[in-house]
Design a protein around this motif. Structure first.
Motif, mmCIF file in Angstrom:
data_model
loop_
_atom_site.group_PDB
_atom_site.id
_atom_site.type_symbol
_atom_site.label_atom_id
_atom_site.label_comp_id
_atom_site.label_asym_id
_atom_site.label_seq_id
_atom_site.Cartn_x
_atom_site.Cartn_y
_atom_site.Cartn_z
ATOM 1 N N ALA A 59 0.841 -1.205 0.000
ATOM 2 C CA ALA A 59 0.000 0.000 0.000
ATOM 3 C C ALA A 59 0.873 1.251 0.000
ATOM 4 O O ALA A 59 0.620 2.199 -0.764
ATOM 5 N N ILE A 60 1.910 1.254 0.823
ATOM 6 C CA ILE A 60 2.806 2.413 0.884
ATOM 7 C C ILE A 60 3.629 2.511 -0.391
ATOM 8 O O ILE A 60 3.740 3.575 -1.002
ATOM 9 N N GLU A 61 4.192 1.389 -0.812
ATOM 10 C CA GLU A 61 5.065 1.374 -1.989
ATOM 11 C C GLU A 61 4.301 1.750 -3.253
ATOM 12 O O GLU A 61 4.791 2.497 -4.094
ATOM 13 N N SER A 62 3.088 1.280 -3.389
ATOM 14 C CA SER A 62 2.279 1.579 -4.570
ATOM 15 C C SER A 62 1.983 3.074 -4.660
ATOM 16 O O SER A 62 2.104 3.677 -5.736
ATOM 17 N N TYR A 63 1.595 3.671 -3.537
ATOM 18 C CA TYR A 63 1.326 5.107 -3.576
ATOM 19 C C TYR A 63 2.599 5.886 -3.874
ATOM 20 O O TYR A 63 2.594 6.819 -4.680
ATOM 21 N N HIS A 64 3.689 5.517 -3.260
ATOM 22 C CA HIS A 64 4.953 6.222 -3.491
ATOM 23 C C HIS A 64 5.379 6.109 -4.959
ATOM 24 O O HIS A 64 5.823 7.085 -5.564
ATOM 25 N N VAL A 149 6.265 10.193 2.337
ATOM 26 C CA VAL A 149 5.880 8.799 2.103
ATOM 27 C C VAL A 149 7.135 7.950 1.874
ATOM 28 O O VAL A 149 7.233 6.830 2.366
ATOM 29 N N GLY A 150 8.112 8.495 1.148
ATOM 30 C CA GLY A 150 9.346 7.771 0.881
ATOM 31 C C GLY A 150 10.126 7.437 2.143
ATOM 32 O O GLY A 150 10.708 6.354 2.265
ATOM 33 N N GLU A 151 10.142 8.357 3.098
ATOM 34 C CA GLU A 151 10.836 8.092 4.370
ATOM 35 C C GLU A 151 10.151 6.952 5.124
ATOM 36 O O GLU A 151 10.814 6.096 5.718
ATOM 37 N N ARG A 152 8.821 6.929 5.108
ATOM 38 C CA ARG A 152 8.085 5.856 5.784
ATOM 39 C C ARG A 152 8.293 4.535 5.049
ATOM 40 O O ARG A 152 8.415 3.481 5.667
ATOM 41 N N LEU A 153 8.344 4.600 3.725
ATOM 42 C CA LEU A 153 8.585 3.401 2.932
ATOM 43 C C LEU A 153 9.972 2.832 3.233
ATOM 44 O O LEU A 153 10.136 1.621 3.385
ATOM 45 N N LYS A 154 10.956 3.698 3.372
ATOM 46 C CA LYS A 154 12.315 3.250 3.689
ATOM 47 C C LYS A 154 12.337 2.581 5.059
ATOM 48 O O LYS A 154 12.976 1.544 5.237
#
Length: 179
Positions: A59-64, A149-154
């Motif tokens: 979900a996070i990766e797709s949005y990012h 969002v990228g920081e949370r994805l990382k």
């Protein structure tokens, strides 16, 4: 066949050993029969937990990944926030305390972290959508959103790949400077 019967008759103490092995076999079968459903349930819980982690990450990766291709607007941000909320709630309904491992690098801990991260993203996206006030975001807005969002994805990626996570160190004033 008659030789076998004769052999059994000549070895009368064999009956006691046969009873012993029969009783042991019955105990082993009973043990495995009694615990098989528990083992199956634990395996299913672990597989479900792994699947939930994967869905939260996706979900996070797709949005990012897709957010680089359009300028966000309030409705799209609210839709993304709703996706994050649904995944967070799905993880929250999962019985994490039934999982065997509850350690610091356990699936249970990863589920809690992923759920919290998804909730934080929901809050951020909803707040940003309200701040846009019915206008389409600028490229600067897009970059701010993608960076957050990228920081949370990382964080989630590092956690799932086994990278040791460090606690943040907050800036501390030097007592000599505060006087």
């Amino acid at each position: 066949m008659s030789d076998l019967i004769t052999w059994f008759e000549n070895h009368d103490k064999l009956a006691g050993w046969a009873q012993f092995f029969g009783a042991m076999l019955a105990l082993i079968v009973t043990y495995f029969t009694a615990f098989a459903p528990i083992w199956r349930r634990k395996r299913q819980l672990k597989l479900s937990a792994d699947r939930l982690l994967s869905h939260g990450y996706e979900a996070i990766e797709s949005y990012h990944r897709t957010s680089a291709h359009f300028l966000p607007f309030p409705l799209s941000l609210r839709q993304a926030a709703m996706t994050m909320m649904v995944m967070s709630e799905e993880i929250s309904r999962f019985p994490i305390y039934e999982l065997d491992d509850q350690g610091s690098r356990s699936v249970a801990r990863y589920l809690v972290t992923t759920s919290t991260t998804l909730s934080a993203l929901k809050l951020f996206l909803e707040t940003y959508a309200a701040d846009l006030d019915e206008r389409i975001a600028t490229e600067e807005d897009q970059e701010i959103i993608r960076q957050f969002v990228g920081e949370r994805l990382k964080l989630i990626t590092d956690m799932l790949t086994g990278v040791k996570l460090e606690r943040p160190e907050w800036p501390v004033k030097n007592p000599a400077e505060s006087g």
